[in-house]
Design a protein around this motif. Structure first.
Motif, short mmCIF file in Angstrom:
data_model
loop_
_atom_site.label_atom_id
_atom_site.label_comp_id
_atom_site.label_asym_id
_atom_site.label_seq_id
_atom_site.Cartn_x
_atom_site.Cartn_y
_atom_site.Cartn_z
N UNK A 428 0.83 -1.20 0.00
CA UNK A 428 0.00 0.00 0.00
C UNK A 428 0.87 1.26 0.00
N UNK A 429 1.91 1.23 0.81
CA UNK A 429 2.80 2.39 0.89
C UNK A 429 3.54 2.62 -0.42
N UNK A 430 3.99 1.53 -1.05
CA UNK A 430 4.69 1.65 -2.34
C UNK A 430 3.75 2.22 -3.40
N UNK A 431 2.49 1.76 -3.38
CA UNK A 431 1.49 2.29 -4.32
C UNK A 431 1.36 3.80 -4.16
N UNK A 432 1.29 4.27 -2.94
CA UNK A 432 1.15 5.70 -2.70
C UNK A 432 2.40 6.46 -3.14
N UNK A 433 3.56 5.85 -2.96
CA UNK A 433 4.80 6.51 -3.38
C UNK A 433 4.88 6.60 -4.91
N UNK A 434 4.38 5.58 -5.60
CA UNK A 434 4.32 5.64 -7.07
C UNK A 434 3.41 6.79 -7.50
N UNK A 435 2.30 6.96 -6.80
CA UNK A 435 1.38 8.05 -7.12
C UNK A 435 2.02 9.41 -6.81
N UNK A 436 2.89 9.44 -5.81
CA UNK A 436 3.61 10.68 -5.52
C UNK A 436 4.41 11.10 -6.75
N UNK A 437 5.13 10.16 -7.34
CA UNK A 437 5.94 10.45 -8.53
C UNK A 437 5.04 10.88 -9.69
N UNK A 438 3.92 10.17 -9.87
CA UNK A 438 2.98 10.50 -10.95
C UNK A 438 2.40 11.90 -10.76
N UNK A 439 2.02 12.24 -9.52
CA UNK A 439 1.42 13.55 -9.24
C UNK A 439 2.43 14.68 -9.42
N UNK A 440 3.69 14.41 -9.11
CA UNK A 440 4.72 15.43 -9.32
C UNK A 440 4.80 15.80 -10.79
N UNK A 441 4.84 14.78 -11.66
CA UNK A 441 4.88 15.04 -13.10
C UNK A 441 3.63 15.73 -13.59
N UNK A 464 2.59 10.21 -21.31
CA UNK A 464 1.82 9.14 -20.66
C UNK A 464 1.17 9.75 -19.43
N UNK A 465 -0.01 10.34 -19.61
CA UNK A 465 -0.63 11.10 -18.53
C UNK A 465 -0.95 10.23 -17.31
N UNK A 466 -1.24 8.94 -17.54
CA UNK A 466 -1.59 8.05 -16.43
C UNK A 466 -0.44 7.95 -15.43
N UNK A 467 0.80 8.01 -15.92
CA UNK A 467 1.97 7.93 -15.05
C UNK A 467 2.60 9.29 -14.78
N UNK A 468 1.96 10.34 -15.30
CA UNK A 468 2.49 11.69 -15.09
C UNK A 468 3.75 11.96 -15.87
N UNK A 469 3.97 11.23 -16.96
CA UNK A 469 5.18 11.41 -17.77
C UNK A 469 4.87 12.33 -18.95
N UNK A 470 5.67 13.37 -19.10
CA UNK A 470 5.51 14.35 -20.19
C UNK A 470 6.89 14.69 -20.75
N UNK A 471 6.95 15.13 -22.01
CA UNK A 471 8.26 15.42 -22.63
C UNK A 471 8.84 16.76 -22.20
N UNK A 472 8.76 17.05 -20.91
CA UNK A 472 9.30 18.29 -20.38
C UNK A 472 10.48 17.96 -19.46
N UNK A 473 11.60 18.65 -19.65
CA UNK A 473 12.76 18.43 -18.80
C UNK A 473 12.41 18.72 -17.34
N UNK A 474 11.59 19.75 -17.13
CA UNK A 474 11.23 20.16 -15.76
C UNK A 474 10.48 19.07 -15.01
#
Length: 504
Positions: A428-441, A464-474
């Motif tokens: 459960x904790x790992x799932x939330x941490x993955x979402x942390x990374x996704x939400x940051x993106x 890949x919006x589901x994972x919060x991945x975008x072609x931005x360096x930032x």
């Protein structure tokens, strides 16, 4: 949980009829083209900042406020809308970087082309295939009458132009080949060629008239078959779009809320479930209010798009902080002596008020962040309804999605009951941490859309919006930092735990 999902859907359905589009998407695309062309003219005149703001006017004043983005996401796909947003960023980046006018023009033309491609898909056809067949039948009959009356010279161009205009240039031929198959199209083309040859060779009048009539009937039957098959495809496509909206937006919320509920039940804290439910309910209420505000501002002409992007970005980063705290708290509990005692059935682990507030607030944010999106997406989908059975298709998609999400929720609860305690809470904790990374993106992307951040685009990186991945360096750098912080936190926590054990 089902009643929360259903209440959101009911709200979306009610609000969908309140705000309706009053112009075609091609008209919106045309307006945006004018603004983008105006931006290029300003750029040529070395008015860089004014050109940049004009592009923002096209994005916030039309792409977002007119619902173009929502309709694209709902009916074409989230990845397509993401690619259009990236192209807006490319154009604005070229302007800010003072690129040569030719490069700016190229980026502008690419964006305009994408907008018109999407508008063509979103707008209903100006004339149905059956209506085209009726018009074509009339044109063919006039050509046949001309030939029968001896006007051979005028009959051939009349016949040829009618075929070209109403079968070829109308995209009827393209759709017949794509939907019904090239064999069906070849039959029509062969009969047309045969008839045209008969006319040019001055064939017998009865045979020519009969051949024209046969071609007319063949195209009419083909148009009817095409309408029927595309209607079924479109209907099920709408079902799928509706299904994916709720699954995409609701999946994260269900995972977070379901995991927290399973956590409280597993730890013997069922008496604290009320706070979680209240957090979820307040999340729904806040979602409805936010959706009403955004749609209301849009309806009365205010450019709410930029504010919406900022709100969504800030909400994501608040969620990042809360999820990070909650996940680390869960990991610390899973590793503590108290859990070992609990596993042995000796004690019940309590949840203090601060931690309980954190869990409830996490549920609130999870529902709020997704809830307003759900309402706005469905509002766009209902607005795009052509009234030919689309509304039942949208509703069916909703129902299927609700059923699937309930199964996801039940699976989380069941898994929480059957899995050993420590692995469950670590997962459960790992799932939330993955979402942390996704939400940051995702949060960085929202700030890019709001023009708070001028991005540096990286070619070759997919959106890949589901994972919060975008072609931005930032966004990629921010996600890298988030991963580093998470790893560092886990390592430090592990070292402290070892030192504590060695000191005992």
């Amino acid at each position: 949980m089902r009643k929360y999902i259903l209440s959101l859907l009911l709200t979306a359905g009610i609000l969908s009829g309140v705000f309706a589009a009053d112009k075609s998407w091609n008209a919106v695309a045309t307006e945006m083209k004018g603004i983008i062309d105006d931006a290029y003219t300003l750029y040529e005149g070395q008015k860089v900042e004014e050109a940049y703001e004009r592009v923002n006017d096209a994005y916030f004043g039309h792409y977002e406020v007119d619902g173009f983005e929502r309709s694209t996401q709902s009916r074409i796909g989230g990845s397509r809308a993401g690619n259009v947003e990236v192209q807006f960023s490319r154009l604005k980046g070229a302007i800010r970087a003072a690129k040569p006018a030719g490069e700016v023009r190229k980026e502008a033309d690419t964006l305009i082309s994408m907008l018109f491609e999407d508008a063509e898909k979103l707008d209903p056809p100006k004339m149905s295939w059956n209506e085209l067949a009726v018009v074509l039948r009339k044109e063919f009959k006039e050509a046949a009458d001309m030939y029968a009356d001896g006007h051979v010279v005028t009959a051939e161009p009349k016949f040829r132009k009618a075929y070209s205009r109403y079968y070829g240039k109308s995209k009827l031929q393209e759709n017949v080949a794509g939907t019904l198959g090239y064999k069906r199209d070849a039959q029509i083309v062969d009969l047309y060629t045969q008839t045209k040859t008969m006319i040019l060779n001055r064939g017998p009048k009865p045979e020519v008239v009969e051949s024209i009539s046969a071609l007319s009937e063949m195209i009419a039957d083909t148009a009817a078959d095409l309408t029927s098959k595309q209607g079924r495809i479109q209907w099920w496509g709408t079902v799928l779009a509706s299904l994916m909206i709720l699954l995409r937006e609701g999946f994260e919320a269900i995972l977070i809320v379901g995991a927290i509920i399973a956590y409280l039940r597993k730890s013997g804290n069922e008496d604290n479930l009320g706070a979680v439910y209240k957090g979820s309910v307040w999340g729904i209420i806040a979602s409805v209010i936010m959706a009403l505000i955004l749609m209301g501002l849009t309806k009365f002409g205010f450019q709410s798009g930029q504010g919406q992007e900022v709100v969504e970005g800030v909400t994501m980063f608040i969620a990042v902080a809360v999820l990070f705290y909650t996940s680390n708290w869960m990991i610390s509990k899973a590793s503590s002596k108290a859990w070992e005692n609990y596993i042995q059935g000796k004690v019940k682990t309590s949840v203090d008020k601060r931690s309980m507030f954190s869990l409830a607030f996490t549920c609130f944010l999870a529902v709020f962040r997704e809830g307003a999106e759900v309402i706005l997406f469905y509002q766009a989908l209902f607005t795009g309804s052509d009234g030919s059975g689309t509304v039942p298709a949208v509703i069916l998609g909703m129902v299927i999605a609700v059923v699937l999400l309930v199964f996801v929720y039940k699976a989380i609860i069941l898994t929480g009951k059957k899995l050993p305690l420590k692995p469950f809470f670590y997962a459960t904790s790992i799932l939330m941490l993955v979402m942390v990374v996704s939400f940051v993106g995702g949060g960085i992307s929202e700030f890019v859309d709001a023009s708070w951040i001028q991005p540096h685009l990286i070619n070759g990186v997919p959106a890949v919006s589901l994972l919060g991945i975008y072609p931005y360096a930032e966004s990629l750098i921010a996600q890298g930092i988030a991963v580093a912080v998470i790893v560092l936190t886990l390592v430090i926590g592990s070292l402290l735990k070892k030192n504590k054990k060695s000191a005992q």
